[in-house]
Write a protein that holds these residues in place. Structure first.
Motif, mmCIF file in Angstrom:
data_model
loop_
_atom_site.group_PDB
_atom_site.id
_atom_site.type_symbol
_atom_site.label_atom_id
_atom_site.label_comp_id
_atom_site.label_asym_id
_atom_site.label_seq_id
_atom_site.Cartn_x
_atom_site.Cartn_y
_atom_site.Cartn_z
ATOM 1 N N THR A 1 14.478 4.409 -5.157
ATOM 2 C CA THR A 1 13.880 5.706 -5.421
ATOM 3 C C THR A 1 14.001 6.607 -4.195
ATOM 4 O O THR A 1 14.194 6.143 -3.077
ATOM 5 C CB THR A 1 12.391 5.576 -5.799
ATOM 6 O OG1 THR A 1 11.685 4.960 -4.701
ATOM 7 C CG2 THR A 1 12.217 4.733 -7.044
ATOM 8 N N GLY A 2 13.887 7.896 -4.431
ATOM 9 C CA GLY A 2 13.983 8.880 -3.357
ATOM 10 C C GLY A 2 14.014 10.271 -3.956
ATOM 11 O O GLY A 2 13.785 10.450 -5.164
ATOM 12 N N ARG A 3 14.321 11.255 -3.153
ATOM 13 C CA ARG A 3 14.334 12.638 -3.630
ATOM 14 C C ARG A 3 15.388 12.868 -4.710
ATOM 15 O O ARG A 3 15.277 13.785 -5.505
ATOM 16 C CB ARG A 3 14.570 13.581 -2.455
ATOM 17 C CG ARG A 3 13.408 13.612 -1.465
ATOM 18 C CD ARG A 3 13.654 14.603 -0.358
ATOM 19 N NE ARG A 3 12.520 14.655 0.568
ATOM 20 C CZ ARG A 3 12.487 15.431 1.651
ATOM 21 N NH1 ARG A 3 13.524 16.200 1.945
ATOM 22 N NH2 ARG A 3 11.411 15.425 2.433
ATOM 23 N N GLU A 4 16.442 12.024 -4.709
ATOM 24 C CA GLU A 4 17.503 12.179 -5.702
ATOM 25 C C GLU A 4 17.118 11.560 -7.042
ATOM 26 O O GLU A 4 17.883 11.632 -8.002
ATOM 27 C CB GLU A 4 18.805 11.541 -5.200
ATOM 28 C CG GLU A 4 19.345 12.102 -3.905
ATOM 29 C CD GLU A 4 18.620 11.564 -2.679
ATOM 30 O OE1 GLU A 4 17.882 10.554 -2.817
ATOM 31 O OE2 GLU A 4 18.755 12.171 -1.602
ATOM 32 N N GLY A 5 15.959 10.917 -7.105
ATOM 33 C CA GLY A 5 15.535 10.257 -8.331
ATOM 34 C C GLY A 5 15.720 8.754 -8.253
ATOM 35 O O GLY A 5 15.863 8.189 -7.169
ATOM 36 N N VAL A 6 15.752 8.116 -9.408
ATOM 37 C CA VAL A 6 15.897 6.662 -9.460
ATOM 38 C C VAL A 6 17.383 6.310 -9.498
ATOM 39 O O VAL A 6 18.145 6.864 -10.289
ATOM 40 C CB VAL A 6 15.191 6.076 -10.700
ATOM 41 C CG1 VAL A 6 15.375 4.566 -10.752
ATOM 42 C CG2 VAL A 6 13.711 6.430 -10.678
ATOM 43 N N LEU B 1 9.191 8.984 -2.975
ATOM 44 C CA LEU B 1 9.133 8.298 -1.684
ATOM 45 C C LEU B 1 10.305 7.323 -1.583
ATOM 46 O O LEU B 1 10.536 6.530 -2.495
ATOM 47 C CB LEU B 1 7.808 7.542 -1.546
ATOM 48 C CG LEU B 1 6.539 8.381 -1.396
ATOM 49 C CD1 LEU B 1 5.300 7.494 -1.486
ATOM 50 C CD2 LEU B 1 6.559 9.135 -0.071
ATOM 51 N N PRO B 2 11.072 7.351 -0.485
ATOM 52 C CA PRO B 2 12.236 6.471 -0.363
ATOM 53 C C PRO B 2 11.829 4.995 -0.364
ATOM 54 O O PRO B 2 11.013 4.560 0.449
ATOM 55 C CB PRO B 2 12.839 6.872 0.993
ATOM 56 C CG PRO B 2 12.328 8.246 1.253
ATOM 57 C CD PRO B 2 10.943 8.282 0.660
ATOM 58 N N ALA B 3 12.388 4.234 -1.303
ATOM 59 C CA ALA B 3 12.033 2.818 -1.432
ATOM 60 C C ALA B 3 13.113 2.077 -2.207
ATOM 61 O O ALA B 3 13.919 2.680 -2.923
ATOM 62 C CB ALA B 3 10.692 2.666 -2.145
ATOM 63 N N ILE B 4 13.124 0.768 -2.034
ATOM 64 C CA ILE B 4 13.887 -0.118 -2.915
ATOM 65 C C ILE B 4 12.876 -1.072 -3.540
ATOM 66 O O ILE B 4 11.837 -1.357 -2.936
ATOM 67 C CB ILE B 4 14.995 -0.889 -2.166
ATOM 68 C CG1 ILE B 4 14.433 -1.642 -0.948
ATOM 69 C CG2 ILE B 4 16.113 0.041 -1.761
ATOM 70 C CD1 ILE B 4 15.458 -2.500 -0.218
ATOM 71 N N ALA B 5 13.160 -1.534 -4.732
ATOM 72 C CA ALA B 5 12.153 -2.331 -5.437
ATOM 73 C C ALA B 5 12.805 -3.252 -6.458
ATOM 74 O O ALA B 5 13.968 -3.084 -6.821
ATOM 75 C CB ALA B 5 11.142 -1.410 -6.134
ATOM 76 N N LEU C 1 9.621 -2.022 -1.480
ATOM 77 C CA LEU C 1 9.794 -1.925 -0.033
ATOM 78 C C LEU C 1 10.035 -0.466 0.318
ATOM 79 O O LEU C 1 11.050 0.117 -0.077
ATOM 80 C CB LEU C 1 10.980 -2.776 0.434
ATOM 81 C CG LEU C 1 10.952 -4.277 0.090
ATOM 82 C CD1 LEU C 1 12.207 -4.958 0.620
ATOM 83 C CD2 LEU C 1 9.700 -4.927 0.649
ATOM 84 N N TYR C 2 9.083 0.126 1.053
ATOM 85 C CA TYR C 2 9.183 1.538 1.431
ATOM 86 C C TYR C 2 9.821 1.669 2.811
ATOM 87 O O TYR C 2 9.537 0.898 3.720
ATOM 88 C CB TYR C 2 7.794 2.177 1.412
ATOM 89 C CG TYR C 2 7.222 2.259 0.020
ATOM 90 C CD1 TYR C 2 7.503 3.333 -0.813
ATOM 91 C CD2 TYR C 2 6.417 1.228 -0.484
ATOM 92 C CE1 TYR C 2 7.001 3.396 -2.103
ATOM 93 C CE2 TYR C 2 5.921 1.275 -1.781
ATOM 94 C CZ TYR C 2 6.212 2.364 -2.583
ATOM 95 O OH TYR C 2 5.726 2.409 -3.862
ATOM 96 N N LYS D 1 9.554 4.161 4.984
ATOM 97 C CA LYS D 1 8.762 4.811 6.026
ATOM 98 C C LYS D 1 7.404 4.134 6.204
ATOM 99 O O LYS D 1 6.752 3.777 5.221
ATOM 100 C CB LYS D 1 8.544 6.290 5.682
ATOM 101 C CG LYS D 1 9.841 7.096 5.619
ATOM 102 C CD LYS D 1 9.559 8.547 5.262
ATOM 103 C CE LYS D 1 10.846 9.350 5.207
ATOM 104 N NZ LYS D 1 10.587 10.778 4.827
ATOM 105 N N PRO D 2 6.962 3.960 7.457
ATOM 106 C CA PRO D 2 5.623 3.399 7.683
ATOM 107 C C PRO D 2 4.563 4.357 7.155
ATOM 108 O O PRO D 2 4.709 5.577 7.218
ATOM 109 C CB PRO D 2 5.550 3.253 9.207
ATOM 110 C CG PRO D 2 6.577 4.198 9.745
ATOM 111 C CD PRO D 2 7.665 4.244 8.727
ATOM 112 N N GLY D 3 3.498 3.801 6.617
ATOM 113 C CA GLY D 3 2.429 4.629 6.068
ATOM 114 C C GLY D 3 2.703 5.122 4.662
ATOM 115 O O GLY D 3 1.877 5.835 4.077
ATOM 116 N N ALA D 4 3.843 4.722 4.076
ATOM 117 C CA ALA D 4 4.214 5.221 2.748
ATOM 118 C C ALA D 4 3.238 4.756 1.670
ATOM 119 O O ALA D 4 2.955 5.492 0.725
ATOM 120 C CB ALA D 4 5.630 4.779 2.398
ATOM 121 N N LEU D 5 2.720 3.558 1.825
ATOM 122 C CA LEU D 5 1.823 3.032 0.797
ATOM 123 C C LEU D 5 0.532 3.846 0.731
ATOM 124 O O LEU D 5 0.025 4.149 -0.357
ATOM 125 C CB LEU D 5 1.522 1.560 1.073
ATOM 126 C CG LEU D 5 0.953 0.746 -0.086
ATOM 127 C CD1 LEU D 5 1.859 0.830 -1.309
ATOM 128 C CD2 LEU D 5 0.756 -0.708 0.326
#
Length: 272
Positions: free
Chosen positions: A215-220, A182-186, A157-158, A160-164
């Motif tokens: 995930t994000g800029r800080e890593g996993v 890319l900021p997401a949870i999964a 699940l991202y 931001k829209p358009g992330a995929l």
């Protein structure tokens, strides 16, 4: 009746260990015992209980027989309890123990529904799902389902829209590290560790380890409690989607509040 079971080998920082469990027929576990061999593990588990009220699983028949124990295939509640313990143990080894054993059980149940539904047979990882969340958290995610050649599966699940679309373009340019930022949870349904996968499969649950991640800029990292519950609700919703039913609502309790998740699927992409 008590059942004695084995879990392992469990990798440690140096070497490995076996985990021995005593679980009641209704699924209530005693404190696990960590030993290197079956005889020592079973002797520890027998302390304080009457051996006539104990059965061991078939894989422990040799050591159990030497101690005068009966051998019997454990009931479903016992196998399910071992699967939950294996999942939480694997989470702890990967830094996820903070989510709690109750979340591990929720993820096992939801991931089993998702695995059995096999949504990747209708949609591929380039097709965006709309996942609208309301309640303690309010956000609309762009989601996708995936199933890889190495046997892993899951959903992402991202934020931001358009992330995929951005992800696909980055991967095409060989920018794998940037894509992972890319900021997401999964939820990734992993093929390891083998002790957890085997315990889950034996209990007729998802034959993969459900691994929530962020995930994000800080890593996993680890999702928050609310984000973890969003993932659980989304797994269950996507499991109920079909080519004919393209929108499903799901809910999950977060403290004293109720969180609603609505998933809308894209047009199925039939694979040949």
């Amino acid at each position: 009746m008590f059942y004695l079971l084995k879990l392992g080998p469990v990798p440690l920082s140096q070497g490995s260990t076996q985990v021995y469990l005593r679980i009641t027929e209704t699924g209530e576990p005693a404190q696990p015992v960590f030993e290197q061999d079956d005889d020592a593990g079973l002797r520890s588990l027998l302390e304080g209980v009457d051996a006539s009220d104990v059965r061991c699983e078939p894989s422990l028949a040799e050591a159990g027989g030497a101690l005068g124990l009966g051998v019997e295939e454990p009931p479903t509640a016992v196998l399910s309890s071992r699967a939950a313990i294996a999942t939480f143990l694997a989470w702890g080894q990967r830094g996820l123990a903070g989510l709690g054993s109750d979340k591990a059980l929720l993820f096992v149940q939801a991931a089993t529904e998702y695995w059995d539904a096999r949504p990747w047979s209708h949609w591929d990882d380039s097709q965006p799902f709309e996942v609208a969340v309301s309640g303690p958290m309010t956000h609309t995610f762009e989601g996708c389902v995936f199933h890889t050649e190495d046997g892993r599966a899951g959903l992402a699940l991202y934020f931001k829209p358009g992330a995929l679309q951005m992800l696909m373009e980055m991967q095409a340019r060989g920018q794998g590290e940037a894509a992972q930022a890319l900021p997401a949870i999964a939820v990734s349904l992993d093929t390891s560790p083998s002790y957890a996968v085997k315990a889950l499969a034996a209990a007729h649950r998802v034959p993969r380890l459900p691994m929530p991640l962020k995930t994000g800029r800080e890593g996993v990292g680890v999702p928050t409690t609310l984000e973890a519950l969003v993932l659980v609700a989304t797994l269950r919703a996507v499991a109920r989607l079909t080519p004919e039913q393209d929108e499903v609502h799901s809910s999950v309790v977060a403290g004293d509040e109720r969180m609603e998740v609505r998933v809308r699927a894209p047009t199925p992409r039939v694979r040949h």
